[in-house]
Design an enzyme around this catalytic site. Sequence first.
Site, PDB file in Angstrom:
ATOM      1  N   ASN A   7       0.871  -1.169   0.000  1.00  0.00           N
ATOM      2  CA  ASN A   7       0.000   0.000   0.000  1.00  0.00           C
ATOM      3  C   ASN A   7       0.908   1.219   0.000  1.00  0.00           C
ATOM      4  O   ASN A   7       1.557   1.526   1.007  1.00  0.00           O
ATOM      5  CB  ASN A   7      -0.922   0.011   1.223  1.00  0.00           C
ATOM      6  CG  ASN A   7      -1.831   1.236   1.260  1.00  0.00           C
ATOM      7  OD1 ASN A   7      -1.442   2.330   0.859  1.00  0.00           O
ATOM      8  ND2 ASN A   7      -3.046   1.060   1.746  1.00  0.00           N
ATOM      9  N   GLU A  35      -3.908   1.773  -3.019  1.00  0.00           N
ATOM     10  CA  GLU A  35      -4.031   3.189  -2.694  1.00  0.00           C
ATOM     11  C   GLU A  35      -3.089   4.017  -3.565  1.00  0.00           C
ATOM     12  O   GLU A  35      -2.301   4.827  -3.080  1.00  0.00           O
ATOM     13  CB  GLU A  35      -3.795   3.439  -1.200  1.00  0.00           C
ATOM     14  CG  GLU A  35      -4.657   4.560  -0.676  1.00  0.00           C
ATOM     15  CD  GLU A  35      -4.619   4.736   0.833  1.00  0.00           C
ATOM     16  OE1 GLU A  35      -5.184   5.735   1.291  1.00  0.00           O
ATOM     17  OE2 GLU A  35      -4.032   3.894   1.539  1.00  0.00           O
ATOM     18  N   TYR A 105      -7.714  -3.641  -2.042  1.00  0.00           N
ATOM     19  CA  TYR A 105      -7.653  -2.597  -1.028  1.00  0.00           C
ATOM     20  C   TYR A 105      -9.009  -2.573  -0.335  1.00  0.00           C
ATOM     21  O   TYR A 105      -9.971  -2.006  -0.832  1.00  0.00           O
ATOM     22  CB  TYR A 105      -7.316  -1.245  -1.669  1.00  0.00           C
ATOM     23  CG  TYR A 105      -7.309  -0.081  -0.710  1.00  0.00           C
ATOM     24  CD1 TYR A 105      -6.763  -0.197   0.558  1.00  0.00           C
ATOM     25  CD2 TYR A 105      -7.844   1.147  -1.085  1.00  0.00           C
ATOM     26  CE1 TYR A 105      -6.762   0.876   1.438  1.00  0.00           C
ATOM     27  CE2 TYR A 105      -7.835   2.234  -0.222  1.00  0.00           C
ATOM     28  CZ  TYR A 105      -7.297   2.088   1.035  1.00  0.00           C
ATOM     29  OH  TYR A 105      -7.294   3.151   1.898  1.00  0.00           O
ATOM     30  N   ASP A 144      -3.911  -4.582   1.260  1.00  0.00           N
ATOM     31  CA  ASP A 144      -4.258  -3.961   2.528  1.00  0.00           C
ATOM     32  C   ASP A 144      -5.670  -4.411   2.887  1.00  0.00           C
ATOM     33  O   ASP A 144      -6.645  -3.922   2.324  1.00  0.00           O
ATOM     34  CB  ASP A 144      -4.172  -2.443   2.381  1.00  0.00           C
ATOM     35  CG  ASP A 144      -4.584  -1.699   3.636  1.00  0.00           C
ATOM     36  OD1 ASP A 144      -4.939  -2.360   4.637  1.00  0.00           O
ATOM     37  OD2 ASP A 144      -4.552  -0.460   3.620  1.00  0.00           O
ATOM     38  N   ASN A 146      -6.976  -4.068   5.854  1.00  0.00           N
ATOM     39  CA  ASN A 146      -7.512  -3.142   6.853  1.00  0.00           C
ATOM     40  C   ASN A 146      -8.045  -3.829   8.102  1.00  0.00           C
ATOM     41  O   ASN A 146      -9.062  -3.410   8.673  1.00  0.00           O
ATOM     42  CB  ASN A 146      -8.593  -2.252   6.227  1.00  0.00           C
ATOM     43  CG  ASN A 146      -8.051  -0.876   5.849  1.00  0.00           C
ATOM     44  OD1 ASN A 146      -7.295  -0.270   6.607  1.00  0.00           O
ATOM     45  ND2 ASN A 146      -8.412  -0.402   4.668  1.00  0.00           N
ATOM     46  N   ASP A 241       3.169   5.003   4.731  1.00  0.00           N
ATOM     47  CA  ASP A 241       2.882   4.622   6.111  1.00  0.00           C
ATOM     48  C   ASP A 241       2.734   3.109   6.241  1.00  0.00           C
ATOM     49  O   ASP A 241       2.674   2.574   7.353  1.00  0.00           O
ATOM     50  CB  ASP A 241       1.644   5.335   6.648  1.00  0.00           C
ATOM     51  CG  ASP A 241       0.419   5.175   5.768  1.00  0.00           C
ATOM     52  OD1 ASP A 241       0.539   4.691   4.624  1.00  0.00           O
ATOM     53  OD2 ASP A 241      -0.684   5.544   6.216  1.00  0.00           O
TER      54      ASP A 241
END
Length: 251
Positions: A7, A35, A105, A144, A146, A241
């Site tokens: 990501n 992303e 994502y 990702d 999440n 990040d």
Amino acid sequence: MKLVSWNVNGLRACVNKGFVDYVKETDADIICVQETKLQEGQIALELGEDYKQYWNYAVKKGYSGTAVFTKLEPLSVRYGMEEDEEPEGRIITLEFEDFYLVTVYTPNAKRDLSRLDYRLEWEDRFRSYLGQLDAKKPVIACGDLNVAHHEIDLKNAKGNHNNSGFTLEERGKMTELLEAGFIDTFRHLYPDRTDVYSWWSNMPGVRARNVGWRIDYFIASARLSPNIVAADIDCQILGSDHCPVRLEVTF
């Protein structure tokens, strides 16, 4: 076969922070990014002639988006789970001779959990989609997701219970996915490994103190478990990040 998922939280920014150098050094067969935050024509990414590029852009500018860069020629490419769906550009599926590759994502439930119901419904559709693919040939899904599945997958489990990404509902959907015939490749190899994360908040000092979450995954059909050679997390790689996660598998 080497695969990478990252990501990048804005591909143009990540390119300015060493993305292309990382791609060259890693020399993966397939690289998946999430992303991207791009629209078509906003970047001319030079990765060399070996890599074919496939992009799924979100309708909303500067939001979401996925891409796959592959040295292997896919048999087919699909964007989203359903026709004329996924306006947020969250999924790309590449079919190869021996497996399906899906980069994803996963929608965030948002800090106030206002999107949790949508997230849970989306998870059910995604699990069903992977199951349909798995009925035809093995699946490798990465991206990702999440969610930190278990307490071992984030630094401060106690302080984050029922926060976005660590609600019982989101964790339960990950459990349902794995029980549907899939494995978390990293935990398959390292069931007890601690303090290895793939995302850190932007609060000062958080990454330096390794107060992170493991929310980026390679999920694979359980029958591929004998084929898994390595699963790693490149925690030292900056530029986003999130950091890249890697999988090495044989066919």
